[in-house]
Scaffold this active site. Structure first.
Site, mmCIF file in Angstrom:
data_model
loop_
_atom_site.group_PDB
_atom_site.id
_atom_site.type_symbol
_atom_site.label_atom_id
_atom_site.label_comp_id
_atom_site.label_asym_id
_atom_site.label_seq_id
_atom_site.Cartn_x
_atom_site.Cartn_y
_atom_site.Cartn_z
ATOM 1 N N ASP A 122 0.822 -1.214 0.000
ATOM 2 C CA ASP A 122 0.000 0.000 0.000
ATOM 3 C C ASP A 122 0.855 1.263 0.000
ATOM 4 O OD1 ASP A 122 -2.572 1.180 -0.069
ATOM 5 O OD2 ASP A 122 -2.490 1.591 2.071
ATOM 6 N N SER A 171 -6.989 5.366 -0.372
ATOM 7 C CA SER A 171 -7.172 4.081 -1.047
ATOM 8 C C SER A 171 -8.658 3.753 -1.097
ATOM 9 C CB SER A 171 -6.431 2.974 -0.297
ATOM 10 O OG SER A 171 -5.052 3.250 -0.212
ATOM 11 N N GLN A 181 -4.595 -1.137 -7.506
ATOM 12 C CA GLN A 181 -5.297 -0.260 -6.575
ATOM 13 C C GLN A 181 -5.917 0.899 -7.331
ATOM 14 O OE1 GLN A 181 -3.805 2.845 -3.373
ATOM 15 N NE2 GLN A 181 -3.762 0.796 -2.457
#
Length: 287
Positions: free
Chosen positions: A205, A229, A279
């Protein structure tokens, strides 16, 4: 949190029942819970319900609400299916009774089959030729924007070395990719595969939306853009060790509608493809 052992203490949850767990949060320099932490903790919860030696091969998650750093996160696991070859788990994360995150994870029994992979990017600088976040802070701290400086000042169990260093004062659009070497700090021996996958999920991430931001660097930066996110998917291909630097090669095919999309591949230094990541994140210009 400076070593891998401290990171594992955060990722390993407290068990309340066979399908309910809870975990605390660590501050990584943002006002809310770091998405990689929630991802990795949810994987830890799902893995705790797997009793047939199956290995995590994919996960898909959505971030629904910003997590609070001062409130325990409760993870509830639903045992969706234990089939002949695959096991599926669904995890919901809650704070104060509000669902902040959902994840589906699939586990596969070990099988033999065909094998191929793409090549690792070539002709890029090796870690020994590059500055780490810590090096950049020590050498250029006074010139780094305050928000970025505050973020990289936080102690982490991972050392990052970006191959392409973005100068925030050069107002020009950049190619929509980034390559980052990373390495764990502390004792990385004797880690089992589930722990390694959870740590890799945590790391995945970091840096990924930077590739989407690069393409708009003439006008967009972390200070004038609201980012978060929105979803995160990951596929795990091969076992690996954290005993050397690893490369996270990221590209962004698209930004639109205040969202940026990025995908990345994670390689060992020797070129073995370990995992792929996608993502989509919020990239909303602040007014």
């Amino acid at each position: 949190m400076k070593t891998v052992s401290a990171l594992l203490d955060i990722l390993r949850l407290t068990e309340h029942s066979e399908t309910q767990f809870s975990g605390e949060s660590a501050d990584v320099g943002s006002p809310n819970v770091f998405g990689g932490q929630v991802l990795a903790q949810a994987i830890n919860a799902a893995c705790r319900t797997i009793t047939n030696q199956r290995v995590l091969h994919s996960m898909h998650a959505y971030f629904l609400e910003a997590g609070r750093l001062d409130v325990l996160i409760v993870y509830n696991v639903s045992i969706v299916r234990d089939g002949g070859s695959f096991s599926v788990r669904r995890v919901t994360a809650e704070q104060n009774g509000v669902t902040i995150f959902i994840l589906s994870a699939s586990f596969h029994k070990k099988e033999e089959g065909y094998n191929h992979q793409i090549d690792m990017p070539s002709n890029i600088k090796q870690p020994e030729e590059l500055l780490s976040w810590t090096d950049m802070l020590n050498q250029f701290g006074d010139a780094i924007p305050s928000r970025t400086k505050a973020f990289i000042q936080v102690e982490r169990p991972i050392e990052f070395k970006p191959v392409e260093v973005v100068n925030p004062f050069n107002k020009e659009d950049l190619p929509s990719f980034t390559n980052v070497w990373f390495k764990l700090m502390g004792d990385v021996s004797n880690l089992d595969l589930p722990s390694k996958q959870q740590i890799l999920t945590y790391i995945s991430d970091y840096n990924i939306l930077a590739a989407a931001m690069n393409r708009h660097a003439s006008k967009a930066h972390w200070g004038n853009t609201q980012t978060a996110s929105l979803d995160h998917s990951m596929w795990f291909f091969r076992d690996f060790d954290f005993d050397d630097w690893m490369l996270y090669a990221i590209e962004s095919p698209n930004t639109s509608n205040a969202r940026g999309f990025a995908r990345g591949n994670i390689f060992t230094r020797s070129g073995k493809l370990i995992a792929s990541v996608t993502q989509e994140g919020l990239m909303r210009p602040k007014k």
